[in-house]
Design a protein around this motif. Sequence first.
Motif, mmCIF file in Angstrom:
data_model
loop_
_atom_site.group_PDB
_atom_site.id
_atom_site.type_symbol
_atom_site.label_atom_id
_atom_site.label_comp_id
_atom_site.label_asym_id
_atom_site.label_seq_id
_atom_site.Cartn_x
_atom_site.Cartn_y
_atom_site.Cartn_z
ATOM 1 N N VAL A 59 -14.442 -5.377 2.440
ATOM 2 C CA VAL A 59 -14.102 -4.913 3.786
ATOM 3 C C VAL A 59 -14.418 -3.427 3.921
ATOM 4 C CG1 VAL A 59 -12.321 -4.844 5.575
ATOM 5 C CG2 VAL A 59 -12.110 -6.425 3.660
ATOM 6 N N HIS A 60 -15.130 -3.092 4.966
ATOM 7 C CA HIS A 60 -15.328 -1.682 5.312
ATOM 8 C C HIS A 60 -14.545 -1.432 6.586
ATOM 9 C CE1 HIS A 60 -17.292 1.891 7.002
ATOM 10 N NE2 HIS A 60 -17.510 2.225 5.748
ATOM 11 N N SER A 61 -13.538 -0.555 6.500
ATOM 12 C CA SER A 61 -12.614 -0.401 7.628
ATOM 13 C C SER A 61 -12.665 0.993 8.240
ATOM 14 C CB SER A 61 -11.181 -0.679 7.170
ATOM 15 O OG SER A 61 -10.278 -0.302 8.186
ATOM 16 N N PRO A 62 -12.826 1.054 9.564
ATOM 17 C CA PRO A 62 -12.810 2.364 10.235
ATOM 18 C C PRO A 62 -11.411 2.971 10.320
ATOM 19 C CG PRO A 62 -13.060 0.624 11.844
ATOM 20 C CD PRO A 62 -13.084 -0.038 10.498
ATOM 21 N N HIS A 63 -10.422 2.230 9.899
ATOM 22 C CA HIS A 63 -9.067 2.800 9.949
ATOM 23 C C HIS A 63 -8.626 3.394 8.621
ATOM 24 C CE1 HIS A 63 -7.883 2.144 14.041
ATOM 25 N NE2 HIS A 63 -8.638 1.070 14.006
ATOM 26 N N ASN A 96 -0.103 -8.367 0.530
ATOM 27 C CA ASN A 96 -0.243 -8.333 -0.924
ATOM 28 C C ASN A 96 -1.703 -8.648 -1.207
ATOM 29 O OD1 ASN A 96 -0.300 -8.725 -3.669
ATOM 30 N ND2 ASN A 96 1.660 -9.816 -3.741
ATOM 31 N N VAL A 97 -2.463 -7.615 -1.486
ATOM 32 C CA VAL A 97 -3.905 -7.809 -1.633
ATOM 33 C C VAL A 97 -4.333 -7.522 -3.073
ATOM 34 C CG1 VAL A 97 -4.328 -5.460 -0.735
ATOM 35 C CG2 VAL A 97 -6.188 -7.098 -0.771
ATOM 36 N N LYS A 98 -5.105 -8.456 -3.613
ATOM 37 C CA LYS A 98 -5.652 -8.277 -4.967
ATOM 38 C C LYS A 98 -7.033 -7.630 -4.844
ATOM 39 C CE LYS A 98 -2.347 -10.839 -6.931
ATOM 40 N NZ LYS A 98 -1.471 -10.978 -5.752
ATOM 41 N N ILE A 99 -7.275 -6.666 -5.691
ATOM 42 C CA ILE A 99 -8.521 -5.903 -5.611
ATOM 43 C C ILE A 99 -9.442 -6.255 -6.773
ATOM 44 C CG2 ILE A 99 -9.506 -3.554 -5.638
ATOM 45 C CD1 ILE A 99 -7.947 -4.227 -3.084
ATOM 46 N N ASP A 100 -10.705 -6.425 -6.473
ATOM 47 C CA ASP A 100 -11.721 -6.584 -7.513
ATOM 48 C C ASP A 100 -12.140 -5.177 -7.936
ATOM 49 O OD1 ASP A 100 -13.992 -6.967 -9.063
ATOM 50 O OD2 ASP A 100 -14.716 -8.664 -7.863
ATOM 51 N N VAL A 101 -11.388 -4.624 -8.860
ATOM 52 C CA VAL A 101 -11.605 -3.219 -9.246
ATOM 53 C C VAL A 101 -12.964 -3.052 -9.923
ATOM 54 C CG1 VAL A 101 -10.709 -1.296 -10.635
ATOM 55 C CG2 VAL A 101 -9.125 -2.813 -9.446
ATOM 56 N N PRO A 124 -0.542 4.281 -6.456
ATOM 57 C CA PRO A 124 0.081 2.964 -6.193
ATOM 58 C C PRO A 124 0.925 2.935 -4.920
ATOM 59 C CG PRO A 124 1.180 4.087 -8.013
ATOM 60 C CD PRO A 124 -0.014 4.923 -7.668
ATOM 61 N N ASP A 125 1.315 4.107 -4.424
ATOM 62 C CA ASP A 125 2.131 4.156 -3.197
ATOM 63 C C ASP A 125 1.279 4.067 -1.939
ATOM 64 O OD1 ASP A 125 4.296 4.670 -4.884
ATOM 65 O OD2 ASP A 125 3.990 6.844 -4.770
ATOM 66 N N PHE A 126 -0.020 4.089 -2.093
ATOM 67 C CA PHE A 126 -0.935 4.113 -0.942
ATOM 68 C C PHE A 126 -0.730 2.883 -0.063
ATOM 69 C CE2 PHE A 126 -5.090 3.541 1.113
ATOM 70 C CZ PHE A 126 -5.362 4.835 1.540
ATOM 71 N N ARG A 127 -0.682 3.126 1.245
ATOM 72 C CA ARG A 127 -0.529 1.996 2.175
ATOM 73 C C ARG A 127 -1.902 1.614 2.695
ATOM 74 N NH1 ARG A 127 4.364 1.553 6.378
ATOM 75 N NH2 ARG A 127 3.949 3.740 6.735
ATOM 76 N N VAL A 128 -2.277 0.376 2.464
ATOM 77 C CA VAL A 128 -3.592 -0.099 2.905
ATOM 78 C C VAL A 128 -3.623 -0.113 4.432
ATOM 79 C CG1 VAL A 128 -5.235 -2.017 2.823
ATOM 80 C CG2 VAL A 128 -3.820 -1.492 0.818
ATOM 81 N N ALA A 147 -10.418 -8.675 -3.133
ATOM 82 C CA ALA A 147 -11.137 -7.888 -2.127
ATOM 83 C C ALA A 147 -11.644 -6.575 -2.715
ATOM 84 C CB ALA A 147 -10.207 -7.592 -0.951
ATOM 85 N N VAL A 148 -12.632 -6.047 -2.038
ATOM 86 C CA VAL A 148 -13.044 -4.656 -2.248
ATOM 87 C C VAL A 148 -12.814 -3.960 -0.911
ATOM 88 C CG1 VAL A 148 -15.005 -3.112 -2.599
ATOM 89 C CG2 VAL A 148 -14.756 -5.149 -4.035
ATOM 90 N N ALA A 149 -12.061 -2.872 -0.938
ATOM 91 C CA ALA A 149 -11.755 -2.169 0.321
ATOM 92 C C ALA A 149 -12.422 -0.799 0.295
ATOM 93 C CB ALA A 149 -10.251 -2.023 0.507
#
Lengths: 253, 434
Positions: A59-63, A96-101, A124-128, A147-149
């Motif tokens: 996901v590429h997000s403008p927010h 609850n999102v899992k990331i493909d690091v 870890p406190d970052f809010r997606v 996901a990849v964000a």
Amino acid sequence: MIKGQIVAGVLAPHPPHLVYAENPPQNEPKSECGWETLRWAYERCRKNILAKKPDVLLVHSPHWQTIVGHHFLGLDEFKGLSVDPIFPHLFRYNYNVKIDVELSLSIANEAKEMGLITKIMKNPDFRVDYGTITTLHLINPAWDIPAVAISSNNSPYYFSNEVGQKQMMILGQATKAAIEKSGKRAVLLASNSLSHRHFTKEATIPEDMSAEHIYNHAQYLWDMEILKMMRQGRSQQALDTLSEFIDMASAEV
Amino acid sequence: MSSNIISQIYIVPGLPHILLAHEKSPAWQSLYDSYSKLRQEIENNNEADLILYFSTQWLSVIGYMFQADPNPEWLHVDQNWYDFGSMPYNFKVDTSFSEAYSQEVSKLGHNVKLINYKGFPIDTGTIVAQKLLNPNNKFPASMVSCNMYSEKDESIEIGQAAAEALKNQGKKAIIVLVSSLSNRYHIKDIDPKEDEISSAKDNEWNLKILELLAEGRLEDVSQCTREFSRQANADMNGKGLWWLSGLCGQTNNFQGKVYDYQPVWGTGAALISLTPTFTPIDTTDNINQDNLDPQVKPSNQIFSSRAPEPVGAYAHAKKVGNLLFLAGIGPRERGTKTIPGVTLDKQGKIIDYDIEIQTRSVIENVKIILEDSGSSFEKIIDVQVFLTDMEKDFKKFNEVYKEYFSKTQPTRTTVSITALPTPIAVEFKIIAEA
């Protein structure tokens, strides 16, 4: 290893209204439905995407707007409560999102080698951001695909659409290269609207569809023009027109 | 009126570098230290009821939002500067004022929303300012959003609505505008020790704005904000400055002080205080000369926020020594084109006028300006009167004059003239004790 591939690319906007209208259990506010045609479109899209059995959703997000370079979520999991800063009455969503690091790091490295600045977000406190969450929910409400964000670099605001577009083309090439090396089946989600001029007033009932329309006719015409190009597969022409479209339709960058 | 509702005004930057990473850069450390001075002022403030924040980082789309959670609490991480660490917060909010303010804004026809949702993301700017200025919640806070589509007039009226709400609630506020000046970031990694304003032009414009603010000329800043924004990418196009000007009566009647001006990742970050005042001010010691352009020249001009707006480039009054010189004062009223005692046709020509009403209005304006200058009607020393029709008007004018001046009897000169700049028949020129 099998060469990875991009199995689909989707212009997958993130109006929180769609999640609100769908009334998923993760979202606190409940509606009486609304925005049906868009939600039906997402249902069809979801069906098609999941049928391709992707290993990862990018996901590429403008927010998630970043100033220095392009950023990637860099921990295995992020969970929390996302409250939309603009529409908090519509979107208060437990995610609850899992990331493909591994893939995130790989894209970041490829992009760096191609000359972009990249950063890995590991707080870890970052809010997606809600754009990422809305798009991921609408494409895969089961949340069972990692996901990849990727953040949205602010360069169009500081320089020009062309500068931003040039960087995004490189980012896209880096993303493709990393996906191919990963052996994974990837879906690209551009979490963007087309024209992006909002109303500054809201109907008493937000889902009152009698009040909904594109902000003005000129924007509508531009939206249709871009959609026509996409429908006909004229992607190069769409790219060539993009800068003008962004200005003329106040498109989301 | 502003002096009754505003205790102090601050303009501060809201970037997390100052709160979380000040030790990395001399510039950021300087800002942190300057913030400490403001914090000390706030700790010593015993007259305010609340702190009202307007942050350019809290953006709204649908009208305006007002923080209405009495105790918002969260662990915030900035979307850009997450490596500096997380920002836990626990604030106390004056929900009663937020509600009153939202009602005033609603009366203007805007959508309003009271925000009371667990986990609503308070913006980085507000958090940084609140943690550095009011860390122990000495004063309850109120927070209003910045509508991303608002223009000058709207931003000003949203500020005016805050003033109205304060007046209606009988509260006095510390006003905090959280905003950078120029807002052009470095877009590459930098050594924080070598941080600098991202362009010479931005720096030049920031200094111009600071020069005006050091003189307390907030309205003048508001007037040139659009150009400032064009030239130096002002933070959110300067919406915050317009809001502030609207709230503070659109005057230049402040004692300004620039505490600091430094770069934060290329942006212009300044800490400024504005003290509403209607007394003549000696501002020669108000500027930290180490941090400011040497061209700054404080003034002793007085602009009343209640008297009719000047029709040219002049102040309502000027103090020299212990004397106060008033500009020519007519009968006009502030904020309206109607002149008491004057009837005009559609072309603006006088159909009829009443010299008694005009004279009373002139004297009331004189009173206002004297009061707003820290003087009083009883301290008038000399009066010059200008009449456009001596033969017709002197008698009635003199009767009204007598009502007001029979006790103090200042010296007076009355002359007949052909015309005044606006369609009025009488004007006073006053010298008084300051």
